[in-house]
Enzyme design. Sequence first.
Site, short mmCIF file in Angstrom:
data_model
loop_
_atom_site.label_atom_id
_atom_site.label_comp_id
_atom_site.label_asym_id
_atom_site.label_seq_id
_atom_site.Cartn_x
_atom_site.Cartn_y
_atom_site.Cartn_z
N VAL A 192 0.71 -1.23 0.07
CA VAL A 192 0.12 0.04 -0.09
C VAL A 192 0.83 1.33 0.01
O VAL A 192 0.75 2.15 -0.77
CB VAL A 192 -0.98 -0.10 1.01
N VAL B 260 9.36 -1.48 2.43
CA VAL B 260 8.98 -2.76 2.77
C VAL B 260 8.83 -2.97 4.32
O VAL B 260 9.09 -2.01 5.08
CB VAL B 260 10.04 -3.75 2.13
N ASN C 20 9.07 1.98 8.58
CA ASN C 20 9.15 2.26 10.06
C ASN C 20 10.27 1.43 10.68
O ASN C 20 9.93 0.73 11.51
CB ASN C 20 7.70 1.99 10.86
N SER D 215 5.02 9.62 6.97
CA SER D 215 3.86 9.52 7.65
C SER D 215 2.53 9.97 6.95
O SER D 215 3.03 11.19 6.27
CB SER D 215 3.61 10.01 9.09
N LYS E 165 10.53 10.09 13.62
CA LYS E 165 9.30 9.32 12.88
C LYS E 165 8.51 8.48 14.29
O LYS E 165 7.60 8.26 14.54
CB LYS E 165 9.41 8.39 11.76
N HIS F 299 6.87 10.47 16.66
CA HIS F 299 5.68 10.91 16.10
C HIS F 299 4.73 9.68 16.29
O HIS F 299 3.56 10.09 16.78
CB HIS F 299 5.96 11.10 14.54
N ASN F 300 5.11 8.40 16.20
CA ASN F 300 4.14 7.47 16.28
C ASN F 300 3.78 7.37 17.74
O ASN F 300 2.60 6.97 18.15
CB ASN F 300 4.55 6.16 15.58
N GLU G 139 1.29 9.66 18.37
CA GLU G 139 0.02 9.19 17.73
C GLU G 139 -0.51 8.29 18.50
O GLU G 139 -1.88 8.39 18.80
CB GLU G 139 0.65 8.46 16.43
N LYS H 289 1.91 -2.39 15.80
CA LYS H 289 3.27 -2.90 15.01
C LYS H 289 4.84 -2.76 15.65
O LYS H 289 5.65 -3.14 15.24
CB LYS H 289 3.07 -2.47 13.45
N1 LIG Z 1 0.76 1.29 6.43
C1 LIG Z 1 0.74 2.47 6.85
O1 LIG Z 1 -0.20 3.30 7.10
C2 LIG Z 1 2.40 2.91 6.96
C3 LIG Z 1 3.29 2.03 6.90
N2 LIG Z 1 4.56 2.64 6.82
C4 LIG Z 1 5.74 1.66 6.84
O2 LIG Z 1 5.91 1.60 5.35
C5 LIG Z 1 6.41 0.30 4.96
C6 LIG Z 1 5.59 -0.40 4.10
O3 LIG Z 1 4.15 -0.48 4.73
P1 LIG Z 1 2.95 -1.19 3.97
O4 LIG Z 1 2.72 -0.71 2.78
O5 LIG Z 1 1.90 -1.01 4.86
O6 LIG Z 1 3.53 -2.80 3.72
P2 LIG Z 1 3.85 -3.87 4.88
O7 LIG Z 1 4.60 -3.18 5.88
O8 LIG Z 1 2.74 -4.89 5.04
O9 LIG Z 1 4.98 -4.58 4.01
C7 LIG Z 1 4.64 -5.49 2.79
C8 LIG Z 1 5.92 -5.09 1.74
O10 LIG Z 1 7.09 -5.90 2.37
C9 LIG Z 1 7.58 -6.69 1.24
N3 LIG Z 1 8.52 -7.73 2.00
C10 LIG Z 1 8.32 -8.11 3.40
N4 LIG Z 1 9.44 -8.97 3.39
C11 LIG Z 1 10.10 -8.98 2.46
C12 LIG Z 1 11.37 -9.65 2.10
N5 LIG Z 1 11.94 -10.32 2.96
N6 LIG Z 1 12.09 -9.24 1.10
C13 LIG Z 1 11.58 -8.46 0.15
N7 LIG Z 1 10.39 -7.93 0.22
C14 LIG Z 1 9.39 -8.10 1.48
C15 LIG Z 1 6.44 -7.29 0.69
O11 LIG Z 1 6.59 -8.06 -0.62
P3 LIG Z 1 5.75 -9.18 -0.96
O12 LIG Z 1 4.59 -8.43 -1.69
O13 LIG Z 1 6.56 -9.99 -1.61
O14 LIG Z 1 5.37 -9.86 0.16
C16 LIG Z 1 5.30 -5.93 0.55
O15 LIG Z 1 5.84 -5.35 -0.66
C17 LIG Z 1 6.48 -0.46 6.43
O16 LIG Z 1 7.88 -0.28 6.89
C18 LIG Z 1 5.81 0.14 7.32
O17 LIG Z 1 5.90 0.14 8.39
C19 LIG Z 1 4.86 3.92 7.32
C20 LIG Z 1 4.06 4.84 7.47
C21 LIG Z 1 2.38 4.46 7.30
O1 LIG Z 2 3.18 4.72 10.72
C1 LIG Z 2 2.00 4.75 10.82
C2 LIG Z 2 1.60 5.93 10.77
O2 LIG Z 2 2.13 7.06 11.28
C3 LIG Z 2 1.65 3.41 10.52
O3 LIG Z 2 0.27 3.51 10.23
C4 LIG Z 2 1.68 2.26 11.77
O4 LIG Z 2 1.25 1.06 11.26
C5 LIG Z 2 0.94 2.84 12.92
O5 LIG Z 2 1.18 1.96 14.11
P1 LIG Z 2 0.57 0.83 14.73
O6 LIG Z 2 0.15 -0.05 13.53
O7 LIG Z 2 1.27 0.23 15.73
O8 LIG Z 2 -0.73 1.49 15.28
#
Ligand SMILES: NC(=O)C1=CN([C@@H]2O[C@H](COP(=O)(O)OP(=O)(O)OC[C@H]3O[C@@H](n4cnc5c(N)ncnc54)[C@H](OP(=O)(O)O)[C@@H]3O)[C@@H](O)[C@H]2O)C=CC1
Ligand SMILES: O=C(CO)[C@H](O)[C@H](O)COP(=O)(O)O
Length: 468
Positions: free
Chosen positions: A3, A65, A93, A119, A174, A177-178, A181, A252
């Site tokens: 996402v 990732v 993160n 974020s 960051k 920030h969380n 949050e 998380k």
């Molecule tokens: N969701 C949110 O609101 C926010 C998320 N973040 C951070 O952004 C990052 C991405 O978040 P999000 O989009 O939610 O996705 P996820 O944290 O669910 O991560 C999924 C992604 O990571 C890849 N991945 C996992 N393990 C591996 C590996 N060993 N080798 C290669 N690729 C790998 C997956 O690939 P595959 O498809 O092949 O499984 C997929 O593309 C995370 O670090 C998250 O903490 C930051 C701010 C907000």
């Molecule tokens: O970084 C973020 C927002 O700023 C992500 O949404 C994060 O996953 C939020 O933390 P948690 O999943 O522990 O509630």
Amino acid sequence: MAVMGSNLARNFAHHGYTVAVYNRSPQRTRDMIADHGSEGDFLPAESLADFVASLERPRKAMLMVQAGKGTDAVIAELVPLLEEGDMIIDGGNAHFADTMRREASVREHGIHFVGTGVSGGEEGALKGPSIMPGGSAESYESLGPILEAVSAKAPDGTPCCAHLGPDGAGHFVKMVHNGIEYSDMQLIGEAYDLLRRGSAMRPAEIADVFTDWNAGELESYLIEITAEVLGHTDAETGRPFVDVVVDQAGQKGTGRWTVQTALDLGVPVTGIAEATFARALSSGTVQREGLKGLLDGPNAETTATPKEFASDVRKALYASKIVAYAQGFDEIRAASAEYGWDIDLGLPSALWRSGCIIRAGFLDDITKVWRSNPNLPSLLAAPEFAKIVNEAGPAWRRVVAFAASAGIPVPGFSSALAYFDSLRSSRLPAALIQGQRDFFGAHTYKRTDKDGVYHTDWSGDRSEEKMS
Ligand SMILES: NC(=O)C1=CN([C@@H]2O[C@H](COP(=O)(O)OP(=O)(O)OC[C@H]3O[C@@H](n4cnc5c(N)ncnc54)[C@H](OP(=O)(O)O)[C@@H]3O)[C@@H](O)[C@H]2O)C=CC1
Ligand SMILES: O=C(CO)[C@H](O)[C@H](O)COP(=O)(O)O
């Protein structure tokens, strides 16, 4: 291309950049291109080698990732494919200590490593997130303009992206920030619970209260979405959505890291800690299930009118929120000193004004405070914030006292009030703790009336000896 990665890639493309995209499971890349390929100039790759080959030099490879092992795995695969002068940007993160380790290890290969907080969730990544980059000042020279272009813009038009400091500084900010949050969400949750249980208001009515609050000093994204969530009806049952969701909050890890790090730095982030523990308590099914029906207590409603009660809760919420932010900034200041990051305290709040989850009207005021006096001992020392928390005092106390008498748990509100009362107390019971420590462990103590370090012979004649 999960996402965050896919939306950020689209954001870069919307700003006119050609974006090479790759995901470990190629179907995600194919889906993203099928759904959004027409939005800009994308170069999809099905192997990391093809991805790297399609990048302009010096290469800029941004990872979005799963934090932890996923990030390490991708870096290990990526480094042999890169050359000196290339750059890896980790937007996940990550724990700041991992970022410091990765930066040092990648630097040995002549490759820049930029750990950056991002974020804003799904929508922010697409339309403009708050971006908190660390890494070398040199890397920011070429990367900064690109990140600033896709970042959110504050109400005054400034990009919500700026270089925070070397190695782990960006991910640290960051993380805090969380943590804030978590605290903000817990306080909002407690405000909802008070209105629901303490004033018998229905979720839809409480949604209106939050909408009203969002027009005042509490104006923020989290208050806005709270009104949306509370106003939502479950299509299947016709019941308020909030009543059909299991009351176990997930996490998380970033809130936990904020608290663990604060413990190591010796900074009391009580609001963030209570919020993190409250999530753990909600999910602790063994205890919650096991104690069902065994623990007794009151179940009372306020005698105040709903309007009076909501007004008190609003003031308590704002004061407690200011405390949480003050504590978060204390943690950033302590880490900056510990790790030599030299973080400008006015920057985090400036970057959080738009795009991120904790964006709020009052971040402008916080930024002004730190810009005009970066040496304040606490955000609470700023006259404008001291005035707010002081004036909220009576309402804050009424709310916490009512909650205790009514059996409604308010760990966020009450710990924030206890923090406020601790800071304003001229004497704390820590003096007694020092006496106890000296009694059982000869740990020594200082006196209020003269210099030096002392020990009392507790098991002997109780004479006092000056140790140094
Ligand atoms: N969701 C949110 O609101 C926010 C998320 N973040 C951070 O952004 C990052 C991405 O978040 P999000 O989009 O939610 O996705 P996820 O944290 O669910 O991560 C999924 C992604 O990571 C890849 N991945 C996992 N393990 C591996 C590996 N060993 N080798 C290669 N690729 C790998 C997956 O690939 P595959 O498809 O092949 O499984 C997929 O593309 C995370 O670090 C998250 O903490 C930051 C701010 C907000
Ligand atoms: O970084 C973020 C927002 O700023 C992500 O949404 C994060 O996953 C939020 O933390 P948690 O999943 O522990 O509630």
